[in-house]
Design a protein around this motif. Structure first.
Motif, short mmCIF file in Angstrom:
data_model
loop_
_atom_site.label_atom_id
_atom_site.label_comp_id
_atom_site.label_asym_id
_atom_site.label_seq_id
_atom_site.Cartn_x
_atom_site.Cartn_y
_atom_site.Cartn_z
N ASN A 263 0.83 -1.20 0.00
CA ASN A 263 0.00 0.00 0.00
C ASN A 263 0.86 1.26 0.00
OD1 ASN A 263 -2.18 -1.65 0.06
ND2 ASN A 263 -2.98 -0.93 2.01
N TYR A 264 2.12 1.14 0.43
CA TYR A 264 3.07 2.24 0.43
C TYR A 264 4.11 1.99 -0.66
CZ TYR A 264 1.19 2.65 5.19
OH TYR A 264 0.38 2.73 6.27
N ASP A 265 3.71 1.78 -1.90
CA ASP A 265 4.67 1.52 -2.98
C ASP A 265 5.77 2.58 -2.96
OD1 ASP A 265 3.20 -0.62 -3.79
OD2 ASP A 265 2.41 0.31 -5.60
N VAL A 266 7.01 2.09 -2.97
CA VAL A 266 8.13 3.02 -2.85
C VAL A 266 9.38 2.40 -3.48
CG1 VAL A 266 8.76 2.19 -0.56
CG2 VAL A 266 9.36 4.49 -1.19
N ALA A 267 10.19 3.24 -4.10
CA ALA A 267 11.50 2.82 -4.60
C ALA A 267 12.54 3.14 -3.53
CB ALA A 267 11.83 3.56 -5.90
N VAL A 268 13.52 2.25 -3.39
CA VAL A 268 14.50 2.36 -2.31
C VAL A 268 15.91 2.24 -2.88
CG1 VAL A 268 15.32 1.32 -0.17
CG2 VAL A 268 12.90 1.21 -0.75
N ILE A 269 16.80 3.09 -2.43
CA ILE A 269 18.23 2.95 -2.68
C ILE A 269 18.90 2.99 -1.31
CG2 ILE A 269 20.30 3.99 -3.68
CD1 ILE A 269 18.49 5.29 -5.77
N ASN A 270 19.70 1.98 -1.01
CA ASN A 270 20.43 2.01 0.26
C ASN A 270 21.87 1.60 0.02
OD1 ASN A 270 20.29 -0.81 0.10
ND2 ASN A 270 18.58 -0.93 1.49
N PHE A 271 22.72 2.10 0.88
CA PHE A 271 24.15 1.77 0.82
C PHE A 271 24.74 1.88 2.20
CE2 PHE A 271 23.43 6.09 -0.54
CZ PHE A 271 24.29 6.83 0.25
N GLY A 272 25.78 1.08 2.41
CA GLY A 272 26.41 1.07 3.72
C GLY A 272 27.59 0.14 3.77
N VAL A 273 27.96 -0.23 5.00
CA VAL A 273 29.13 -1.06 5.25
C VAL A 273 28.73 -2.24 6.13
CG1 VAL A 273 31.43 -1.09 6.28
CG2 VAL A 273 30.65 0.95 5.11
N LEU A 274 29.29 -3.42 5.82
CA LEU A 274 29.07 -4.63 6.61
C LEU A 274 30.40 -5.14 7.14
CD1 LEU A 274 26.57 -6.54 4.29
CD2 LEU A 274 26.05 -5.46 6.48
N PHE A 275 30.37 -5.64 8.37
CA PHE A 275 31.56 -6.21 9.01
C PHE A 275 31.33 -7.69 9.26
CE2 PHE A 275 31.39 -1.74 10.08
CZ PHE A 275 32.67 -1.32 9.74
N THR A 276 32.28 -8.53 8.88
CA THR A 276 32.20 -9.97 9.08
C THR A 276 32.53 -10.29 10.53
OG1 THR A 276 32.88 -10.32 6.80
CG2 THR A 276 33.03 -12.21 8.28
N LEU A 277 31.69 -11.15 11.13
CA LEU A 277 31.95 -11.56 12.52
C LEU A 277 32.83 -12.78 12.55
CD1 LEU A 277 28.45 -11.12 14.15
CD2 LEU A 277 30.36 -9.56 14.12
#
Length: 175
Positions: free
Chosen positions: A161-175
């Motif tokens: 019901n909240y149709d939306v386009a998304v762009i995300n970016f970030g950093v991941l750290f391996t445990l």
């Protein structure tokens, strides 16, 4: 949705109990920035991924929680948060650089509250809140900086019901 979540938890628990398989599974935690086409458009994301190679090679699961910076325009204050449970399938891998498809479930909560100067029963009815499920479809890219750190970026479309386009970016750290 409950069945999917229970199934995911069961798979993770069984793989945790079998140390021969879990040693090869990769867990990553991190976060980044979200930009969306709805209001408020900017937010912060917290993300965790888990390698699911024991089910299918090149498959991983991710859980993402996004909270958006409140936005006030005219006489309204907008707030939103979202939770994504996704499956990621790597379809192109070139060392530290890989592309993957994204598909999964989304739960979004939206609120707009009237903050204008007028009061009364009519203005109280202008407040809107809701929580709706949806589906995620998209693609992403990972780039490994080192053995323990990688950058990611995803482009998704949330069908709900909240149709939306998304762009995300970030950093991941391996445990």
């Amino acid at each position: 949705m409950k069945k999917l979540l229970i199934s995911l938890i069961a798979v993770l628990f069984v793989s945790y109990l079998n140390p021969a398989k879990t040693n090869a599974q990769e867990i990553k935690l991190g976060g980044g920035l979200i930009i969306e086409t709805d209001s408020p458009p900017l937010g912060l994301q917290f993300k965790g991924t888990y390698g699911l190679d024991m089910l299918l090679e090149n498959l991983s699961g991710s859980v993402e929680f996004g909270i958006f910076l409140p936005k006030t325009t005219a006489s309204y204050k907008y707030t939103r948060w979202g939770l994504d449970i996704d499956g990621n399938y790597t379809f192109w891998n070139m060392g530290d650089f890989n592309f993957y498809a994204v598909g999964g479930l989304n739960i979004s909560s939206y609120s707009s509250k009237y903050t204008g100067p007028y009061t009364g029963p009519y203005y109280d009815d202008l407040d809107v809140t809701g929580t709706k499920p949806g589906l995620n479809l998209g693609a992403g890219v990972n780039f490994g900086f080192s053995a323990n750190m990688s950058a990611y970026s995803e482009v998704k479309y949330i069908l709900s019901n909240y149709d939306v386009a998304v762009i995300n970016f970030g950093v991941l750290f391996t445990l």
